[in-house]
Scaffold this motif. Structure first.
Motif, PDB file in Angstrom:
ATOM      1  N   PRO A 235      -3.731  -0.171  -6.060  1.00 34.57           N
ATOM      2  CA  PRO A 235      -3.460  -1.456  -6.723  1.00 34.57           C
ATOM      3  C   PRO A 235      -3.154  -1.282  -8.212  1.00 34.57           C
ATOM      4  O   PRO A 235      -3.929  -0.658  -8.946  1.00 34.57           O
ATOM      5  CB  PRO A 235      -4.757  -2.242  -6.515  1.00 34.57           C
ATOM      6  CG  PRO A 235      -5.399  -1.626  -5.318  1.00 34.57           C
ATOM      7  CD  PRO A 235      -5.036  -0.174  -5.371  1.00 34.57           C
ATOM      8  N   HIS A 236      -2.025  -1.833  -8.630  1.00 38.33           N
ATOM      9  CA  HIS A 236      -1.642  -1.664 -10.049  1.00 38.33           C
ATOM     10  C   HIS A 236      -2.573  -2.439 -10.967  1.00 38.33           C
ATOM     11  O   HIS A 236      -2.688  -2.119 -12.162  1.00 38.33           O
ATOM     12  CB  HIS A 236      -0.181  -2.100 -10.244  1.00 38.33           C
ATOM     13  CG  HIS A 236       0.072  -3.549  -9.963  1.00 38.33           C
ATOM     14  ND1 HIS A 236      -0.098  -4.526 -10.907  1.00 38.33           N
ATOM     15  CD2 HIS A 236       0.473  -4.181  -8.832  1.00 38.33           C
ATOM     16  CE1 HIS A 236       0.205  -5.709 -10.383  1.00 38.33           C
ATOM     17  NE2 HIS A 236       0.546  -5.522  -9.117  1.00 38.33           N
ATOM     18  N   GLU A 237      -3.278  -3.424 -10.429  1.00 36.97           N
ATOM     19  CA  GLU A 237      -4.219  -4.191 -11.250  1.00 36.97           C
ATOM     20  C   GLU A 237      -5.385  -3.324 -11.732  1.00 36.97           C
ATOM     21  O   GLU A 237      -6.035  -3.645 -12.735  1.00 36.97           O
ATOM     22  CB  GLU A 237      -4.772  -5.385 -10.467  1.00 36.97           C
ATOM     23  CG  GLU A 237      -3.730  -6.418 -10.052  1.00 36.97           C
ATOM     24  CD  GLU A 237      -3.077  -6.081  -8.713  1.00 36.97           C
ATOM     25  OE1 GLU A 237      -2.282  -6.894  -8.222  1.00 36.97           O
ATOM     26  OE2 GLU A 237      -3.377  -4.991  -8.158  1.00 36.97           O
ATOM     27  N   ASP A 238      -5.639  -2.229 -11.028  1.00 40.11           N
ATOM     28  CA  ASP A 238      -6.758  -1.343 -11.397  1.00 40.11           C
ATOM     29  C   ASP A 238      -6.382  -0.315 -12.464  1.00 40.11           C
ATOM     30  O   ASP A 238      -7.248   0.429 -12.950  1.00 40.11           O
ATOM     31  CB  ASP A 238      -7.277  -0.593 -10.161  1.00 40.11           C
ATOM     32  CG  ASP A 238      -7.876  -1.523  -9.128  1.00 40.11           C
ATOM     33  OD1 ASP A 238      -8.203  -2.676  -9.491  1.00 40.11           O
ATOM     34  OD2 ASP A 238      -7.997  -1.110  -7.954  1.00 40.11           O
TER      35      ASP A 238
ATOM     36  N   GLN B 116       0.807  -1.214   0.000  1.00 36.83           N
ATOM     37  CA  GLN B 116       0.000   0.000   0.000  1.00 36.83           C
ATOM     38  C   GLN B 116       0.843   1.267   0.000  1.00 36.83           C
ATOM     39  O   GLN B 116       0.300   2.361  -0.103  1.00 36.83           O
ATOM     40  CB  GLN B 116      -0.940  -0.012   1.209  1.00 36.83           C
ATOM     41  CG  GLN B 116      -1.987  -1.108   1.138  1.00 36.83           C
ATOM     42  CD  GLN B 116      -2.961  -1.052   2.296  1.00 36.83           C
ATOM     43  OE1 GLN B 116      -2.884  -0.170   3.144  1.00 36.83           O
ATOM     44  NE2 GLN B 116      -3.890  -2.010   2.335  1.00 36.83           N
TER      45      GLN B 116
END
Length: 370
Positions: A113-116, A96
């Motif tokens: 989050p890098h996935e977002d 975080q």
């Protein structure tokens, strides 16, 4: 993720990508820059959902991974570090936060989050060709000043890039309804059959900044909805304007037979001087053309009048015509030759302006009442 990177290289790439990040975002992830570390490279990505810029920088990668952090805050931190500094970026623990170490300085930034993080570059690009950076810059520089800023006619808020098959050229056109700028180059290999696309104003400005000073080629890829420019480790992907560009050739006059030649610098300076007293809204300058002279004049009921005479070459019957002074100066700014050439018809018809040393550029000005 844990990487070590040289400050100046990181700052250069960060300067490029953060320029598309809006200062205010309703979607928090769009305020962030995506950092991806792998195989000796740190890749930076930023987007506003219309444009995405990605650039890779050589780095010492101790641990691969990815994170997103506030773009402008990271840029300000890196900008304020001393020249030659080494930086270490570390995302550890719960992921975080991203820690930044440089000399005796240490920072900790909130991460998302890098996935977002959205990926604008996905999808197929059916048309691919290479264009020299100089040609790309030329097409943009000669036309971008005429891009409309009127949002209601959104299809004019960009440069129309298309193939003219019969002439074997790629042409760029911009217009705001009062003036038109056109430039073309020989059609690049691979561009045959390309669709006509409208490249948005913001994208045009970013391309100019990103590839300024580049001496090689820029690879261009096109789909029905997107365009991508890439050179080396730098890639810009943009959505295209979804609209139909008007039939601009209808407004280009074909029979203007009154030819006027002027000294470019002298004309631009004279327009600038007499327009000093013009009304901000109108900016109209009257040209009284006849014999071997042009008399430029402005009448402002509130502040007075101005008049200046310059020499010219003109062998047709006299013409009195008015133009927006800023438009005249914008066009004069594109003329590289010592002289500029006008082709006129009458006081109410569009006028063509050309650079005698550049047959591939053409400008059209609509007259004003004066």
């Amino acid at each position: 993720m844990r990487v070590t990177i040289e400050r100046s290289a990181f700052l250069k790439a960060l300067t490029h990508v953060q320029s598309v990040v809006e200062r205010r975002n309703t979607i928090p992830i769009l305020s962030n820059v995506l950092l991806q570390a792998a195989k000796g490279q740190l890749k930076l990505s930023a987007t506003d959902l219309d444009i995405e810029i990605v650039e890779g920088v050589a780095a010492e990668v101790a641990r691969s991974g990815a994170a997103t952090v506030p773009a402008h805050m990271l840029y300000d931190i890196v900008r304020k570090l001393p020249d030659g500094a080494q930086m270490e970026l570390d995302r550890a623990g719960d992921g975080q936060r991203v820690s930044i170490f440089s000399g005796r300085s240490r920072f900790s930034l909130q991460a998302l989050p890098h996935e977002d993080f959205p990926d604008l570059a996905v999808g197929d690009f059916q048309h691919n060709f290479a264009i020299s950076a100089a040609d790309l810059k030329g097409l943009i520089d000669k036309t971008r000043f005429a891009i409309s800023t009127e949002e209601t006619r959104y299809y004019l808020n960009g440069i129309y890039l298309h193939e003219v098959a019969a002439a074997g050229v790629m042409r760029a056109v911009a217009t705001d309804g009062h003036r038109l700028a056109q430039a073309e180059i020989p059609r690049p290999d691979g561009a045959r059959g390309m669709p006509g696309v409208i490249v948005p104003r913001k994208t045009v400005l970013e391309v100019v900044k990103l590839f300024e000073g580049l001496e090689g080629a820029v690879d261009v890829s096109l789909s029905a909805a997107k365009i991508r420019f890439s050179a080396g480790d730098l890639v810009l992907t943009s959505k295209l304007i979804d609209g139909t560009f008007p039939d601009y050739e209808r407004v280009i006059p074909r029979n203007n037979d009154k030819k006027l030649a002027l000294e470019t610098a002298a004309f631009a300076a004279a327009v600038d001087r007499v327009s000093t007293i013009s009304l901000e809204k109108g900016r109209a300058v009257k040209l009284q053309i006849g014999g071997n002279k042009v008399v430029l004049s402005v009448n402002n009921p509130d502040s007075g009048s101005a008049e200046e005479e310059i020499a010219c070459s003109f062998e047709a019957s006299p013409v009195d015509i008015g133009f927006n002074s800023r438009y005249l100066m914008d066009v004069a700014g594109q003329i590289k030759s010592d002289t500029m050439e006008f082709a006129l018809a009458d006081a109410g018809s569009p006028t063509i302006v050309r650079d005698p040393a550049d047959a591939q550029a053409l400008y059209v000005l609509m007259p004003m009442r004066v």
